[in-house]
Design an enzyme around this catalytic site. Structure first.
Site, PDB file in Angstrom:
ATOM      1  CD  GLN A 133      48.845  39.657 -46.204  1.00  0.00           C
ATOM      2  OE1 GLN A 133      49.869  39.895 -46.836  1.00  0.00           O
ATOM      3  NE2 GLN A 133      48.265  40.564 -45.430  1.00  0.00           N
TER       4      GLN A 133
ATOM      5  CB  ALA B  94      58.056  39.911 -47.170  1.00  0.00           C
ATOM      6  CG  HIS B  95      53.146  41.163 -47.531  1.00  0.00           C
ATOM      7  ND1 HIS B  95      52.122  41.219 -46.609  1.00  0.00           N
ATOM      8  CD2 HIS B  95      54.058  42.057 -47.094  1.00  0.00           C
ATOM      9  CE1 HIS B  95      52.403  42.092 -45.681  1.00  0.00           C
ATOM     10  NE2 HIS B  95      53.582  42.626 -45.948  1.00  0.00           N
ATOM     11  CG  ASN B  96      52.486  43.845 -50.929  1.00  0.00           C
ATOM     12  OD1 ASN B  96      51.679  43.002 -51.320  1.00  0.00           O
ATOM     13  ND2 ASN B  96      52.249  44.632 -49.902  1.00  0.00           N
TER      14      ASN B  96
ATOM     15  CB  SER C 245      56.156  47.073 -49.957  1.00  0.00           C
ATOM     16  OG  SER C 245      54.861  46.609 -49.632  1.00  0.00           O
TER      17      SER C 245
END
Length: 345
Positions: free
Chosen positions: A210, A251-253, A271
């Site tokens: 990440q 969460a990520h992005n 995302s």
């Protein structure tokens, strides 16, 4: 009056000072009249300033003993004689600004206050008016701007940059992040840890590095025990002025626009992209890689499996326009009553 054991009060302030700060007009009263505190209409004294914004409290306004009241032009005639008035179209936000004058979230000191039991890497750059409490750990090459406070046992990972006048509470973990000015992070928040990224396969799940960051723009508020994962490549971004409640998972992005409101226990998958001024009620779930348009409002427990247009209200799972969702609920209720009636006949 706020308990002085827990809150530090500033002031007093004159009506003119308050009016200039909140953008109000003095409708009645002397500009040099001093107010020493803020208080509700029903408990305010002659030295306090209060506000009126809800017609349900017009009786409290007519009976108030407050020295001054912030209210809208249409409410001026409801105020009792002798009360000074600060007149503005939006009284409640104006009152919030006035209350912040008396109770700033971070009273600024004149010099650095660093606990001897904290640990600060020699390469860190700490502003001259920064406060660092006991047990805090400041990593290598960290930069902390003027007027910022770091709570007890908080860990700031290497390379993190924090702007001016931020309030980072105790027991926060902050890594891989760039933080703007006037950001508030409440206790127990975890920001910048690995996103949940794996390449799944029959022989095991391979972890994906990440490599992104978390960007918290100016005036963002992060609630207690909220977690914000860093991006996998693109950054995770929280836009200027957005407010995130307790126990939220981002969460990520994930990209959140300006001025959004994210209420407690919301989960937003990787995302997903929220536009500006989106509101998500408690326990809303948003699937990954979706886009939600500017100004969309999601009722509590709404489940979002697909893109949503902006400027509309949504509810239900799966999410649908609020009017449709309410019609469906009403129809189900009617059918249930008919079935019950049929069984009893």
């Amino acid at each position: 009056m706020a308990d002085p054991r827990f809150f530090t009060k500033s002031g007093p302030f004159t009506l003119e000072q308050i009016a200039q700060e909140i953008g109000a007009t003095i409708g009645a009263g002397a500009s040099d009249q001093e107010c020493v505190d803020v208080a509700p209409l029903d408990s305010a004294t002659a030295s306090d300033i209060s506000f009126f914004d809800n017609p349900r409290y017009k009786d409290a306004l007519s009976a108030t003993k407050a020295g001054a009241v912030i209210l809208a032009p249409a409410s001026v005639e409801l105020a009792p004689a002798g009360v000074s008035l600060l007149v503005i179209d939006a009284p409640y936000p104006a009152y919030a600004s006035a209350a912040m004058m008396f109770y700033p979230h971070l009273p600024r000191g004149d010099e650095t206050q660093i606990s001897p039991s904290s640990h600060i890497d020699p390469s860190a750059k700490v502003g001259s008016t920064v406060k660092i409490d006991a047990g805090a750990v400041i990593g290598a090459n960290v930069e902390i701007g003027e007027g910022t406070s770091i709570g007890a046992n908080t860990v700031i990972g290497r390379g993190v940059q924090i702007g001016q006048d931020c309030a980072i509470a105790p027991n926060v973990t902050l890594t891989h992040a760039l933080v703007g000015d006037r950001v508030i992070i409440h206790p127990g928040a975890r920001i910048g840890q690995d996103g949940f990224g794996f390449a799944m396969g029959p022989n095991g799940h391979q972890k994906i590095p990440q490599l992104g960051r978390v960007i918290l723009q100016d005036d963002v508020d992060i609630g207690a025990n909220t977690t914000i994962d860093r991006g996998a490549g693109p950054d995770t971004v929280i836009g200027q002025g957005s407010k995130i409640d307790n126990q939220v998972q981002l969460a990520h992005n994930v990209s959140i626009g300006r001025g959004c409101i994210i209420v407690s226990q919301v989960g937003i998958s990787g995302s997903a992209k929220l536009g500006n001024y989106v509101v998500a009620g408690g326990q809303v779930g948003i699937a990954g890689h979706l886009e939600i348009g500017d100004g969309a409002m999601l009722a509590a427990r709404t489940g979002v499996p697909s893109d949503l247009e902006g400027g509309q209200q949504y509810g239900g799972a799966p999410a649908r326009p609020m009017s449709q969702w309410r019609r469906e609920l009403a129809a189900v209720a009617i059918l249930a009553k008919r079935k019950k009636k049929k069984k009893t006949t």
